[in-house]
Structure formats: C-alpha cells, structure tokens
Design a protein around this motif. Structure first.
Motif, PDB file in Angstrom:
ATOM      1  N   SER A  75       0.844  -1.155  -0.199  1.00  0.00           N
ATOM      2  CA  SER A  75       0.036   0.021  -0.015  1.00  0.00           C
ATOM      3  C   SER A  75       0.642   1.410  -0.084  1.00  0.00           C
ATOM      4  CB  SER A  75      -0.877   0.168   1.378  1.00  0.00           C
ATOM      5  OG  SER A  75      -1.714  -1.136   1.129  1.00  0.00           O
ATOM      6  N   VAL A 192      -7.535   2.778   2.512  1.00  0.00           N
ATOM      7  CA  VAL A 192      -7.870   1.492   1.846  1.00  0.00           C
ATOM      8  C   VAL A 192      -9.052   1.052   2.738  1.00  0.00           C
ATOM      9  CG1 VAL A 192      -6.993  -0.880   1.944  1.00  0.00           C
ATOM     10  CG2 VAL A 192      -5.279   1.096   2.123  1.00  0.00           C
ATOM     11  N   LEU A 303      -8.456   1.151  -2.868  1.00  0.00           N
ATOM     12  CA  LEU A 303      -7.312   2.072  -2.533  1.00  0.00           C
ATOM     13  C   LEU A 303      -7.529   3.376  -2.962  1.00  0.00           C
ATOM     14  CD1 LEU A 303      -6.105  -0.898  -2.551  1.00  0.00           C
ATOM     15  CD2 LEU A 303      -3.830   0.335  -1.635  1.00  0.00           C
TER      16      LEU A 303
END
Length: 313
Positions: A75, A192, A303
């Motif tokens: 991420s 997220v 995301l």
C-alpha cells in the motif's frame, strides 16, 4: 443500509444521535472482539496481500501474518510514500488504528512520530501496552477519538494512513474533510477501505439481493451505508486535492476471508468466540457474507490516495 438515508433526512441533532449510536456499537464490537483476533492473528487487524491466482487451498499454507505486513508495504509503495530520509513522513496519523500494528510498523519504517486513534478504549489501552513493551512509546501514542471530529489542529500530519476504517464512517464527506483538514500542505492521504461495486449505465442503485447481502454485513460489523470508490475520488477532487488515484485490489485479498473462517473454527478460535460473547460470534457467522460479496463482485477492496496542494502552488 438505511443509516445514511435516514440521517440525511433527519434533523442535525437526530443525525448526531444516530452517529453516536453507531460509534458506540463500533466501540463495543472492537472492545469485545479484538482480544480474540489478537490471540489468533496477532497485531495486524486488516487483510493480507496475496499474489493473484493462488488456489483457495493456499489458505491452509500461506503465512497470513506476513501477508498482512505485505499489505502495509504494498500500500505504501502504491501510494508513493517516499523512503528517503530527507523526504519520508515525520508525523503520521493512523485513523482506525486497531491495536497499533500499522502504527508501530510505520514508526519503525520511517522513524516517524505516529498517533493512532480508535473508538475502542480496549484497543487504545492494548495498543499502548504493546507499544510500551516494544520500546516505542516515545514515538507512538494512542487515544480514543472520533475520525469525524479529530482533536488535532489544522495542517498537522504529513501522512494520513487509514487502513480499513473508512467503511465504518457514516459521513464520507465529513470523513474526507477531516483527513484533508489535518493534513499538512504537500502531505499525502491514503485510504484503504471496503467499497461496493460501481453502478453501471442505467443503474440507479444496487440490486435488491445485493442490498440484502450488504445489510447482513452491516448488521454484523456495525457499518453504515456503503459507497463505491468513485465517491472518495470525487470528494478528493471537489476538495481540491492533487494526484488523486484509486485502484481495486480485490484479486489480491481473496485468500483472506477463507483463512479467517478456518482460524475461527479451530479449538482456540471457538473458545475465544464463546468467551467474547454474542457480538463477536455474530461477526464470525457473517464472514461467509464477505466471501460471497467478494466472489460475486459486489464487494471491492479499494485504495484511494491524494496529495494536499502546497499553498500558493
């Protein structure tokens, strides 16, 4: 699934009451369930990241704790968070911090000061205890706070980390506005979160069967109405953010919920569920709804990232 619709038509005081009731439910859910999760899975209370295409039987053999750490790293890489000493984030907020797994990881990785917020007193206390034992108390602290009314000044953090907390927010616009408010100019926001699929041309809503499935998830996990990831993207643009991007990582998390189901029905998992009470048991029974939602394409693992512009640029 009607919380947002009802709140939108209610008076401000009535809407506040609805949100307060939801917050109390969320706090109670995590107060009672976090210990079971930690006992089985450890400090990270979020999905793992897996290579797409792995067979379902891999849920028995993959190291899921490593997959959760990989989710953090992937991420950060996707959002473009710099790792160079001169440009890495120095002040970070972990919005919906759980028991502090991400907060500690970010503090170690960047040498940053990290503040984690949660609605759960149990989580804040447990996160503080683990952090103290890890020798990170000088860098990481936790407090009970509402993400929609954060107790921080404007322009305070240079990185906003929200790992699977957005789905709990009853007012997405206020949530985004608060994230933007506390972000320093030039700072980055990363969300997220669980979303539902995008509506296609000619659709005004999800199908009744999809709404019914999401309602079951909402009832178990204390969630308000869902939204597609495009809502966050549109809000980011409306609020003047730059470098707005989104992605769908649903194919990278398909092994997670089958693995959680397997762990819940081990002897240790069953004993923990019984001890924790009905709220946690109800959440365990709803796990199959998450699997069905992901498999059908209804639920998306999304995301969203954006940067707050530097003033005058």
């Amino acid at each position: 699934m009607r919380i947002m619709a009802a709140a939108a038509s209610a008076s401000p005081s009535a809407a506040t009451g609805m949100f307060s009731e939801l917050n109390n439910g969320i706090a109670h859910f995590y107060d009672t369930s976090s210990g079971v999760w930690e006992n089985i899975w450890g400090e990270h209370m979020h999905h793992g990241y897996y290579d797409p295409g792995l067979p379902r039987r891999a849920a028995f053999t993959v190291d899921h704790v490593k997959a959760q750490v990989r989710m953090i790293e992937e991420s950060l890489k996707w959002a473009g968070i710099p790792d160079e000493a001169e440009s890495r984030p120095k002040k970070i907020i972990d919005v919906g911090c759980g028991i502090g797994g991400s907060s500690r990881h970010l503090a170690r990785k960047y040498g940053a000061e990290v503040v984690g917020i949660t609605l759960s007193p149990h989580q804040a206390q447990r996160a503080t205890s683990i952090t103290s034992a890890a020798g990170l108390s000088s860098k990481v602290r936790f407090q009970v706070a509402d993400a929609l009314n954060q107790p921080f000044p404007d322009n305070h953090f240079d990185f906003i980390w929200s790992m699977e907390s957005g789905e709990h927010m009853p007012d997405k616009e206020k949530f985004m506005a608060e994230l933007v408010r506390v972000t320093k100019p030039g700072g980055r926001i990363l969300i997220v979160t669980w979303c539902h699929r995008e509506l296609v041309e000619g659709e005004n809503s999800l199908t009744p069967s999809e709404e019914k499935l999401l309602k079951k998830v909402c009832d178990a996990y204390y969630l308000p109405a869902w939204c597609p990831s495009s809502k966050y993207v549109n809000l980011a643009h409306r609020m003047g953010l730059e470098d707005v991007r989104s992605d769908d990582w649903t194919e990278n998390i398909t092994l997670f919920w089958p693995a959680v189901i397997l762990s819940a029905f081990t002897l240790r998992g069953v004993v923990g569920l019984v001890k924790s009470g009905w709220t946690t048991i109800k959440g365990a029974l709803a796990m199959s709804y998450m699997v069905k939602g992901y498999n059908s394409g209804l639920i998306k693992f999304a995301l969203i990232t954006a940067r707050k512009p530097i003033q005058g640029s």
